[in-house]
Design a protein around this motif. Structure first.
Motif, PDB file in Angstrom:
ATOM      1  N   VAL A 183      56.505  -0.335  27.102  1.00  9.69           N
ATOM      2  CA  VAL A 183      55.441   0.152  27.267  1.00  9.69           C
ATOM      3  C   VAL A 183      55.599   1.558  26.331  1.00  9.69           C
ATOM      4  N   ALA A 184      54.396   1.134  25.266  1.00 11.63           N
ATOM      5  CA  ALA A 184      54.909   2.424  23.908  1.00 11.63           C
ATOM      6  C   ALA A 184      53.474   4.147  24.366  1.00 11.63           C
ATOM      7  N   ASP A 185      54.195   4.748  23.597  1.00 16.57           N
ATOM      8  CA  ASP A 185      53.057   6.127  23.894  1.00 16.57           C
ATOM      9  C   ASP A 185      52.935   6.498  22.328  1.00 16.57           C
ATOM     10  N   HIS A 186      51.450   7.121  22.511  1.00 16.04           N
ATOM     11  CA  HIS A 186      51.145   7.270  21.451  1.00 16.04           C
ATOM     12  C   HIS A 186      50.444   8.707  21.447  1.00 16.04           C
ATOM     13  N   TYR A 226      48.146   8.183  24.609  1.00 17.96           N
ATOM     14  CA  TYR A 226      47.649   6.879  24.319  1.00 17.96           C
ATOM     15  C   TYR A 226      48.762   5.821  24.709  1.00 17.96           C
ATOM     16  N   ARG A 227      48.992   5.549  26.419  1.00 21.88           N
ATOM     17  CA  ARG A 227      49.988   4.424  27.170  1.00 21.88           C
ATOM     18  C   ARG A 227      49.721   3.247  26.973  1.00 21.88           C
ATOM     19  N   GLY A 228      50.205   2.616  26.172  1.00 21.33           N
ATOM     20  CA  GLY A 228      50.143   0.940  25.661  1.00 21.33           C
ATOM     21  C   GLY A 228      51.301   0.186  26.677  1.00 21.33           C
ATOM     22  N   GLU A 229      50.639  -0.742  27.467  1.00 20.72           N
ATOM     23  CA  GLU A 229      51.535  -1.973  28.302  1.00 20.72           C
ATOM     24  C   GLU A 229      51.377  -2.847  27.920  1.00 20.72           C
ATOM     25  N   PHE A 230      51.874  -3.788  26.843  1.00 22.61           N
ATOM     26  CA  PHE A 230      51.962  -4.833  26.551  1.00 22.61           C
ATOM     27  C   PHE A 230      53.052  -6.293  27.187  1.00 22.61           C
ATOM     28  N   THR A 231      52.142  -7.145  27.282  1.00 24.14           N
ATOM     29  CA  THR A 231      52.359  -8.199  28.636  1.00 24.14           C
ATOM     30  C   THR A 231      52.663  -9.138  27.407  1.00 24.14           C
ATOM     31  N   VAL A 232      53.904 -10.293  27.530  1.00 19.01           N
ATOM     32  CA  VAL A 232      53.240 -11.438  26.810  1.00 19.01           C
ATOM     33  C   VAL A 232      53.261 -12.761  28.492  1.00 19.01           C
ATOM     34  N   ARG A 233      52.065 -13.579  28.480  1.00 20.63           N
ATOM     35  CA  ARG A 233      52.095 -14.350  29.399  1.00 20.63           C
ATOM     36  C   ARG A 233      53.207 -15.914  29.122  1.00 20.63           C
ATOM     37  N   ASP A 248      50.805 -18.960  23.694  1.00 25.58           N
ATOM     38  CA  ASP A 248      49.748 -19.032  23.411  1.00 25.58           C
ATOM     39  C   ASP A 248      48.426 -17.909  24.331  1.00 25.58           C
ATOM     40  N   HIS A 249      49.158 -17.082  25.200  1.00 20.26           N
ATOM     41  CA  HIS A 249      49.175 -15.611  25.907  1.00 20.26           C
ATOM     42  C   HIS A 249      49.533 -14.828  26.380  1.00 20.26           C
ATOM     43  N   TRP A 250      48.858 -13.003  25.876  1.00 20.23           N
ATOM     44  CA  TRP A 250      49.819 -11.679  25.865  1.00 20.23           C
ATOM     45  C   TRP A 250      47.899 -11.095  26.017  1.00 20.23           C
ATOM     46  N   GLU A 251      48.362  -9.923  26.086  1.00 17.83           N
ATOM     47  CA  GLU A 251      47.949  -9.035  26.648  1.00 17.83           C
ATOM     48  C   GLU A 251      48.251  -7.534  26.692  1.00 17.83           C
ATOM     49  N   SER A 252      47.037  -6.739  27.014  1.00 13.26           N
ATOM     50  CA  SER A 252      47.801  -4.860  26.317  1.00 13.26           C
ATOM     51  C   SER A 252      46.709  -3.642  26.942  1.00 13.26           C
ATOM     52  N   VAL A 253      47.108  -3.385  28.014  1.00 13.83           N
ATOM     53  CA  VAL A 253      47.031  -2.323  28.504  1.00 13.83           C
ATOM     54  C   VAL A 253      47.139  -0.722  28.153  1.00 13.83           C
ATOM     55  N   TRP A 254      45.862  -0.221  27.698  1.00 10.36           N
ATOM     56  CA  TRP A 254      46.080   1.593  27.207  1.00 10.36           C
ATOM     57  C   TRP A 254      45.175   1.813  27.964  1.00 10.36           C
ATOM     58  N   ARG A 255      46.241   3.034  28.060  1.00 19.40           N
ATOM     59  CA  ARG A 255      45.472   4.062  29.390  1.00 19.40           C
ATOM     60  C   ARG A 255      45.504   5.042  28.534  1.00 19.40           C
ATOM     61  N   VAL A 256      44.339   5.720  28.498  1.00 19.72           N
ATOM     62  CA  VAL A 256      44.341   7.363  27.513  1.00 19.72           C
ATOM     63  C   VAL A 256      44.100   8.440  28.060  1.00 19.72           C
ATOM     64  N   ARG A 257      44.537   9.373  28.563  1.00 10.33           N
ATOM     65  CA  ARG A 257      44.239  10.900  29.655  1.00 10.33           C
ATOM     66  C   ARG A 257      44.426  11.829  28.179  1.00 10.33           C
ATOM     67  N   LYS A 278      39.350  12.669  26.580  1.00  8.45           N
ATOM     68  CA  LYS A 278      39.130  11.257  27.110  1.00  8.45           C
ATOM     69  C   LYS A 278      40.192  10.774  28.264  1.00  8.45           C
ATOM     70  N   ASP A 279      39.707  10.277  29.428  1.00 11.85           N
ATOM     71  CA  ASP A 279      40.712   9.078  29.753  1.00 11.85           C
ATOM     72  C   ASP A 279      39.926   7.597  30.236  1.00 11.85           C
ATOM     73  N   LEU A 280      40.146   6.833  29.643  1.00 11.45           N
ATOM     74  CA  LEU A 280      39.332   5.798  29.154  1.00 11.45           C
ATOM     75  C   LEU A 280      40.863   4.773  29.680  1.00 11.45           C
ATOM     76  N   VAL A 281      40.236   3.475  29.848  1.00 11.91           N
ATOM     77  CA  VAL A 281      41.517   2.265  30.277  1.00 11.91           C
ATOM     78  C   VAL A 281      40.860   1.118  29.166  1.00 11.91           C
ATOM     79  N   LEU A 282      41.445   1.094  27.978  1.00 16.69           N
ATOM     80  CA  LEU A 282      40.793  -0.366  27.230  1.00 16.69           C
ATOM     81  C   LEU A 282      42.189  -1.470  27.912  1.00 16.69           C
ATOM     82  N   SER A 283      41.168  -2.716  28.061  1.00 13.43           N
ATOM     83  CA  SER A 283      42.441  -4.109  29.078  1.00 13.43           C
ATOM     84  C   SER A 283      42.020  -5.026  27.271  1.00 13.43           C
ATOM     85  N   THR A 284      43.217  -5.909  27.204  1.00 12.50           N
ATOM     86  CA  THR A 284      43.059  -6.776  25.875  1.00 12.50           C
ATOM     87  C   THR A 284      43.307  -7.892  26.094  1.00 12.50           C
ATOM     88  N   ALA A 285      42.786  -9.323  25.925  1.00 10.06           N
ATOM     89  CA  ALA A 285      43.331 -10.187  26.357  1.00 10.06           C
ATOM     90  C   ALA A 285      43.248 -11.195  25.368  1.00 10.06           C
TER      91      ALA A 285
END
Length: 147
Positions: A102-105, A112-119, A122-131, A135-142
């Motif tokens: 988990v990283a903050d920016h 921006y708070r990012g959560e990075f998960t390696v599955r 060949d697969h990892w993901e990030s979820v950024w919650r911006v508050r 902004k009030d966003l969620v960016l979910s990336t696979a």
């Protein structure tokens, strides 16, 4: 959430091409968007990796080309990296030795708070919650290796 896959050498793990699927939700107004494209982590002249993302971003039915560049520099350990914007400004640290981070920016008054998960290899993901006030966003990336 599932199991995490520990990464011994983050730069070696990320190197190469990844397919990218990102969902973007604006929690303030309910708007949604989607980015599809490719991220390539290639060698950079500073001993790290240059992250080049390109694809198409569809926001409220309008498709536009989108791209960004980041720098992933070697961190204090093999499972770590220092992530910088293309101009060298600090973005966040990354430590995938446990397979999860988990990283903050802070960006102006927003956080921006990012959560990075390696599955797996060949697969990892990030979820950024911006508050914040802007902004009030969620960016979910696979990310997945191309087959």
């Amino acid at each position: 959430m599932g199991e995490f896959w520990p990464v011994g050498d983050v730069l070696a793990y990320l190197a190469g091409s990844w397919r990218v699927e990102r969902a973007v939700r604006d929690l303030a107004n309910g708007a949604e968007g989607r980015f599809t494209g490719t991220t390539v982590f290639g060698p950079s002249d500073d001993g790290g990796l240059l992250h080049r993302e390109s694809g198409t971003f569809v926001w409220q039915g309008v498709a536009r080309p989108a791209e960004r560049t980041l720098r992933f520099l070697p961190g204090p350990g093999a499972g770590t990296a220092l992530v910088r914007f293309s101009d060298g400004r600090p973005f966040h640290d990354l430590d995938l030795t446990s397979g999860h981070w988990v990283a903050d920016h802070p960006c102006s008054a927003d956080l921006y708070r990012g959560e990075f998960t390696v599955r797996d290899e060949d697969h990892w993901e990030s979820v950024w919650r911006v508050r914040g006030p802007a902004k009030d966003l969620v960016l979910s990336t696979a990310y997945a290796r191309p087959t």
